[in-house]
Scaffold this active site. Structure first.
Site, short mmCIF file in Angstrom:
data_model
loop_
_atom_site.label_atom_id
_atom_site.label_comp_id
_atom_site.label_asym_id
_atom_site.label_seq_id
_atom_site.Cartn_x
_atom_site.Cartn_y
_atom_site.Cartn_z
N CYS A 367 52.43 51.77 58.32
CA CYS A 367 52.58 51.97 56.89
C CYS A 367 52.22 50.68 56.17
O CYS A 367 53.10 49.91 55.75
CB CYS A 367 54.00 52.39 56.58
SG CYS A 367 54.47 53.82 57.54
N TYR A 397 44.96 37.39 72.87
CA TYR A 397 45.65 37.44 71.57
C TYR A 397 45.79 38.86 71.02
O TYR A 397 45.75 39.08 69.82
CB TYR A 397 44.96 36.52 70.55
CG TYR A 397 44.85 35.10 71.06
CD1 TYR A 397 45.98 34.32 71.23
CD2 TYR A 397 43.62 34.56 71.41
CE1 TYR A 397 45.89 33.04 71.74
CE2 TYR A 397 43.52 33.27 71.92
CZ TYR A 397 44.66 32.52 72.08
OH TYR A 397 44.58 31.24 72.58
C1 LIG Z 1 45.65 27.94 72.00
C2 LIG Z 1 45.50 26.71 72.77
C3 LIG Z 1 44.58 26.66 73.83
C4 LIG Z 1 43.69 27.82 74.19
O1 LIG Z 1 42.75 28.08 73.20
P1 LIG Z 1 41.66 29.22 73.44
O2 LIG Z 1 40.88 29.24 72.20
O3 LIG Z 1 42.40 30.48 73.68
O4 LIG Z 1 40.85 28.79 74.63
C5 LIG Z 1 44.52 25.51 74.57
N1 LIG Z 1 45.30 24.44 74.28
C6 LIG Z 1 46.17 24.46 73.26
C7 LIG Z 1 46.99 23.28 72.99
C8 LIG Z 1 46.30 25.58 72.47
O5 LIG Z 1 47.16 25.58 71.46
#
Ligand SMILES: *Cc1c(COP(=O)(O)O)cnc(C)c1O
Length: 438
Positions: A367, A397
């Site tokens: 909604c 994600y």
């Molecule tokens: C999110 C994150 C990653 C991974 O990033 P991707 O874009 O999913 O490869 C690596 N290191 C840190 C510190 C992050 O916050």
């Protein structure tokens, strides 16, 4: 038999009858066996990506180099088992991720604990479970970790998160390496130097080196080279100033993934080789030994190993406007379009018809007008209730960002390997959803 077609990722194909298949498995079979909405993960693809990364870092930086799977991209027990089997380290960002990895038997000695705001309980919990290394964001946190480590009679290994001042030219929501960021201590402002000096002075802290992460969904290989240069010069500077030689240098994650045809596919091995060549030469020039280098890919390990399968419900054709195709999931299982307009490729599962020309909005059933999976999706004009559609590249994600908005249950997660399927996470039931209500 399955025939290969040209799709945005190699694990998508069509059966002889023309129906869409993923990891060699026809999608209608998966819908029949497990129902929809459904997350599918191609286990063989995940393992292949881990091996590509591991080979590349070892070739470029030697056997001490590490690959840490940033498990916030997708976190459930089976994934940590796969990471353990592949010899990967992991990043964790919460007690929930720590407990999931622990429950899966992952050796937490090889875990790195991130987050820009670790509570005292988080710190205690991580130490209790033997998390090997903390990646420390700021001075306040460093002092808290020091105090708790001393009270427990240990010295905690840490990396300091440094902001190199690099703009990775990606979405603002996933950009983290600029000076003006909630993450890390900036070199430019002198805060990096200050936190390094502080770390070296504390009894409960064993400083191992430095970390940076410039952002996510980065396609420009130059970004890593620039970040690596800033960080390696920083290592040399700290060695000059404090006679401290970093043992580890963690360059973060962020390699981009192909969601739509217009995006390139990054050759990870070639990219890492390029970064390694540059860094090895620079370390020589600076006269410092190369620290043990780590990369932290999340998205690029799991994204194209994932696919979400939906069943179409209402198809609403508004004359003079557009066609809304509603599916049995939505922002609850994939909030990324609603959050920052993320792009996805969506395909009908049935054999393609000559006419694929109606531009549709594929929307969820929450909604909320913003509950959109994707706009302007070309679909056949006769899409109807009961048809299946697939949203590609949802391994990163999606499950990890899923919610229970509208008290919808999260879909099940099914793994595919060698043409076979098995359940990794059960579908959430109404009873699961009310299980915490007292
Ligand atoms: C999110 C994150 C990653 C991974 O990033 P991707 O874009 O999913 O490869 C690596 N290191 C840190 C510190 C992050 O916050």
């Amino acid at each position: 038999m399955i025939t290969k077609n040209k799709f945005i990722c190699e694990n998508i194909s069509r059966t002889e009858a023309g129906e869409l298949a993923f990891a060699g498995v026809p999608l209608s079979c998966m819908a029949r066996e497990y129902s929809t909405p459904l997350y599918l993960f191609d286990e063989d693809r995940i393992r292949e990506r881990c091996r590509t990364y591991l080979r590349a870092v070892r070739d470029g930086f030697g056997l001490g180099a590490k690959v840490l799977y940033a498990s916030k991209a997708a976190s459930f027990k089976r994934l940590y088992e796969i990471m353990r089997e592949e010899g990967m380290g992991i990043d964790v960002v919460s007690t929930g991720e720590i407990f999931t990895a622990y429950s899966a038997g992952f050796p937490l000695e090889s875990a790195y604990f991130h987050s820009n705001n670790k509570t005292d309980r988080d710190i205690e919990y991580a130490m209790e479970h033997g998390v090997g290394t903390f990646v420390v964001d700021n001075e306040e946190e460093l002092l808290a970790i020091n105090e708790i480590a001393i009270s427990r009679g240990i010295r905690q290994r840490v990396l300091l998160r440094i902001t190199p001042g690099i703009d990775p030219h990606t979405y603002a929501a996933v950009s983290t390496g600029k000076v003006d960021s909630k993450f890390g201590s900036a070199i430019e402002t002198g805060q990096a130097d200050a936190i390094t000096a502080l770390a070296l002075s504390l009894d409960g802290i064993e400083l191992r080196g430095f970390h940076c992460h410039v952002g996510s969904q980065v396609f420009d290989s130059d970004v890593y080279i620039r970040a690596a240069e800033v960080m390696l010069r920083y290592v040399a500077h700290i060695n000059d100033k404090y006679a401290f030689l970093a043992a580890e240098l963690d360059l973060g994650g962020g390699y981009g993934v192909r969601y739509v045809e217009e995006q390139p596919e990054i050759d990870i091995a070639a990219n890492i080789a390029e970064v390694a060549e540059y860094m090895n030469a620079l370390a020589d020039k600076l006269g410092i030994p190369m620290p043990q280098v780590a990369f932290e890919p999340g998205r690029s390990i799991v994204a194209d190993a994932g696919l979400t399968l939906y069943t179409v419900g209402t198809v609403k054709r508004i004359p003079g406007y557009k066609t809304y195709v509603s599916v049995d999931g939505g922002m609850t299982d994939n909030p990324r379009f609603a959050l920052y307009g993320a792009q996805y490729t969506i395909l009908p599962v049935a054999a393609p018809t000559p006419d694929n020309s109606v531009e549709c909005s594929v929307v969820g059933r929450c909604c909320e007008s913003g509950d959109i999976i994707q706009e302007s999706v070309p679909l056949p004009p006769d899409m109807k209730r009961g048809d299946l559609i697939a949203c590609l590249t949802t391994g990163a994600y999606n499950y990890s960002m899923a919610s229970n908005y509208n008290r919808l249950g999260r879909p099940a997660v099914v793994m595919l390997s060698g043409g076979k399927s098995y359940l990794a996470v059960k579908r959430e039931t109404e009873e699961d959803i009310t299980s915490l209500d007292v």
